[in-house]
Design a protein around this motif. Structure first.
Motif, PDB file in Angstrom:
ATOM      1  N   ARG A  44       0.833  -1.207   0.000  1.00 36.34           N
ATOM      2  CA  ARG A  44       0.000   0.000   0.000  1.00 36.34           C
ATOM      3  C   ARG A  44       0.866   1.254   0.000  1.00 36.34           C
ATOM      4  O   ARG A  44       0.561   2.233  -0.686  1.00 36.34           O
ATOM      5  CB  ARG A  44      -0.936  -0.008   1.205  1.00 36.34           C
ATOM      6  N   ASP A  45       1.928   1.236   0.778  1.00 39.46           N
ATOM      7  CA  ASP A  45       2.824   2.389   0.816  1.00 39.46           C
ATOM      8  C   ASP A  45       3.460   2.628  -0.553  1.00 39.46           C
ATOM      9  O   ASP A  45       3.644   3.783  -0.975  1.00 39.46           O
ATOM     10  CB  ASP A  45       3.921   2.177   1.864  1.00 39.46           C
ATOM     11  N   ARG A  46       3.805   1.549  -1.237  1.00 40.17           N
ATOM     12  CA  ARG A  46       4.401   1.675  -2.574  1.00 40.17           C
ATOM     13  C   ARG A  46       3.412   2.290  -3.551  1.00 40.17           C
ATOM     14  O   ARG A  46       3.766   3.187  -4.328  1.00 40.17           O
ATOM     15  CB  ARG A  46       4.828   0.292  -3.055  1.00 40.17           C
ATOM     16  N   VAL A  47       2.157   1.840  -3.495  1.00 38.57           N
ATOM     17  CA  VAL A  47       1.128   2.401  -4.374  1.00 38.57           C
ATOM     18  C   VAL A  47       0.905   3.878  -4.045  1.00 38.57           C
ATOM     19  O   VAL A  47       0.811   4.723  -4.941  1.00 38.57           O
ATOM     20  CB  VAL A  47      -0.185   1.612  -4.235  1.00 38.57           C
ATOM     21  N   ALA A  48       0.822   4.191  -2.761  1.00 38.21           N
ATOM     22  CA  ALA A  48       0.613   5.576  -2.348  1.00 38.21           C
ATOM     23  C   ALA A  48       1.754   6.469  -2.813  1.00 38.21           C
ATOM     24  O   ALA A  48       1.539   7.623  -3.208  1.00 38.21           O
ATOM     25  CB  ALA A  48       0.459   5.650  -0.830  1.00 38.21           C
ATOM     26  N   ALA A  49       2.975   5.951  -2.786  1.00 31.55           N
ATOM     27  CA  ALA A  49       4.129   6.735  -3.223  1.00 31.55           C
ATOM     28  C   ALA A  49       4.070   7.015  -4.723  1.00 31.55           C
ATOM     29  O   ALA A  49       4.375   8.128  -5.171  1.00 31.55           O
ATOM     30  CB  ALA A  49       5.425   5.996  -2.876  1.00 31.55           C
ATOM     31  N   VAL A  50       3.660   6.024  -5.504  1.00 27.33           N
ATOM     32  CA  VAL A  50       3.522   6.238  -6.951  1.00 27.33           C
ATOM     33  C   VAL A  50       2.410   7.249  -7.227  1.00 27.33           C
ATOM     34  O   VAL A  50       2.551   8.120  -8.086  1.00 27.33           O
ATOM     35  CB  VAL A  50       3.249   4.899  -7.668  1.00 27.33           C
ATOM     36  N   ARG A  51       1.315   7.146  -6.493  1.00 28.13           N
ATOM     37  CA  ARG A  51       0.218   8.110  -6.636  1.00 28.13           C
ATOM     38  C   ARG A  51       0.698   9.524  -6.333  1.00 28.13           C
ATOM     39  O   ARG A  51       0.389  10.472  -7.054  1.00 28.13           O
ATOM     40  CB  ARG A  51      -0.916   7.767  -5.671  1.00 28.13           C
ATOM     41  N   ARG A  52       1.433   9.662  -5.240  1.00 27.93           N
ATOM     42  CA  ARG A  52       1.907  10.983  -4.813  1.00 27.93           C
ATOM     43  C   ARG A  52       2.858  11.574  -5.847  1.00 27.93           C
ATOM     44  O   ARG A  52       2.783  12.763  -6.184  1.00 27.93           O
ATOM     45  CB  ARG A  52       2.580  10.863  -3.451  1.00 27.93           C
ATOM     46  N   GLU A  53       3.754  10.755  -6.365  1.00 28.98           N
ATOM     47  CA  GLU A  53       4.696  11.216  -7.384  1.00 28.98           C
ATOM     48  C   GLU A  53       3.952  11.671  -8.638  1.00 28.98           C
ATOM     49  O   GLU A  53       4.289  12.700  -9.237  1.00 28.98           O
ATOM     50  CB  GLU A  53       5.662  10.079  -7.725  1.00 28.98           C
ATOM     51  N   LEU A  54       2.927  10.929  -9.040  1.00 31.12           N
ATOM     52  CA  LEU A  54       2.147  11.298 -10.220  1.00 31.12           C
ATOM     53  C   LEU A  54       1.415  12.614 -10.000  1.00 31.12           C
ATOM     54  O   LEU A  54       1.410  13.497 -10.873  1.00 31.12           O
ATOM     55  CB  LEU A  54       1.151  10.189 -10.546  1.00 31.12           C
ATOM     56  N   ALA A  55       0.809  12.771  -8.829  1.00 32.26           N
ATOM     57  CA  ALA A  55       0.054  13.995  -8.548  1.00 32.26           C
ATOM     58  C   ALA A  55       0.957  15.224  -8.484  1.00 32.26           C
ATOM     59  O   ALA A  55       0.581  16.313  -8.936  1.00 32.26           O
ATOM     60  CB  ALA A  55      -0.716  13.835  -7.236  1.00 32.26           C
ATOM     61  N   GLU A  56       2.149  15.056  -7.940  1.00 26.98           N
ATOM     62  CA  GLU A  56       3.034  16.202  -7.739  1.00 26.98           C
ATOM     63  C   GLU A  56       3.853  16.553  -8.971  1.00 26.98           C
ATOM     64  O   GLU A  56       4.128  17.729  -9.231  1.00 26.98           O
ATOM     65  CB  GLU A  56       3.982  15.917  -6.564  1.00 26.98           C
TER      66      GLU A  56
END
Length: 262
Positions: free
Chosen positions: A15-27
């Motif tokens: 979950r942390d890995r998915v959240a990190a990819v999401r955050r990178e995409l959004a930013e």
């Protein structure tokens, strides 16, 4: 697809890995922009709405989700994160996007794979109107669906018609850009004639139309059991929102009555 055993620590790391990819995409946006491809900011669901979709699906404890439209994977990452949070032993995410390689150069699917989600997600690159029909014929069942594909009325209508069979009774269907008259009118048929009901308060505080304040995302709960009305019970439907002049004054009362819950 095989069951996926998720011990607590492994699940948390995933979950942390998915959240990190999401955050990178959004930013920072996608890792590359396909030449002549659709604009990221225009076609991608904003991060706040992605969070709302994720949280609603977690509350519903979904195990299987069908998504129409991958693009740059903003909503897909949020949906997959929800699937991991519910603790399902066999999470499944069916993503349909016939333009993933022709318009987006595979960027969205690469992002899902970079988050390790190709173990639970599968990409279908044919029109949803054809593939959903086969899914329905095969008896495939999902807990929820997210619709953000073609915005032509006839395509949205066909998508929803088959999702009404695929999503289990009592499940939910979410639509992006429901503020557009084409999408709003399509879902209005199912609300008026087949008992799809807006989920109160879902989503809250997201993007709204510049005029009228209509929310960007619509969330609907399917009836349980599924109704089977006869053709003589058909009720006229319409949608009067942003970009629509509305009915003539003489027709307003009848239109309002038709749209009212039964």
């Amino acid at each position: 697809m095989n069951s996926i055993v998720q011990p607590g620590g492994v699940a948390d790391e995933w979950r942390d890995r998915v959240a990190a990819v999401r955050r990178e995409l959004a930013e920072h946006g996608p890792p590359r922009s396909p030449h002549g491809g659709p604009d990221f900011a225009t076609v991608t669901l904003p991060e706040r709405e992605c969070d709302q979709v994720r949280d609603l699906l977690v509350d519903e404890r979904v195990g299987t989700v069908v998504e129409i439209g991958l693009a740059y994977a903003g909503s897909a990452l949020a949906i997959s994160e929800a699937l991991l949070r519910t603790g399902s032993q066999s999470p499944r995410h069916v993503v349909i996007d016939p333009f993933q390689y022709t318009a987006y150069d595979g960027v969205g699917w690469e992002l899902l794979r970079s988050a390790g989600l190709d173990d639970i997600a599968e990409l279908v690159t044919e029109p949803s109107q054809r593939f959903l029909a086969r899914l329905a014929d095969a008896g495939f069942a999902a807990d929820a669906a997210f619709v953000d594909g073609s915005h032509h009325f006839h395509n949205v209508f066909v998508d929803l018609r088959f999702l009404g069979e695929i999503v289990r009774p009592g499940g939910i269907v979410l639509l992006d850009d429901v503020w557009w008259p084409s999408a709003g009118a399509a879902v209005a048929y199912f609300a008026v004639n087949l008992g799809w009901r807006p989920i109160p308060g879902a989503p809250v505080g997201g993007t709204a139309a510049p005029a009228g304040g209509r929310p960007r995302i619509g969330a609907y709960r399917l009836p349980d059991p599924r109704p089977t009305p006869g053709f003589e019970e058909f009720r006229p439907f319409c949608w009067f929102g942003w970009g629509s002049p509305g009915p003539p004054e003489s027709g307003r009362r009848a239109s309002a009555t038709a749209m009212a819950p039964r």
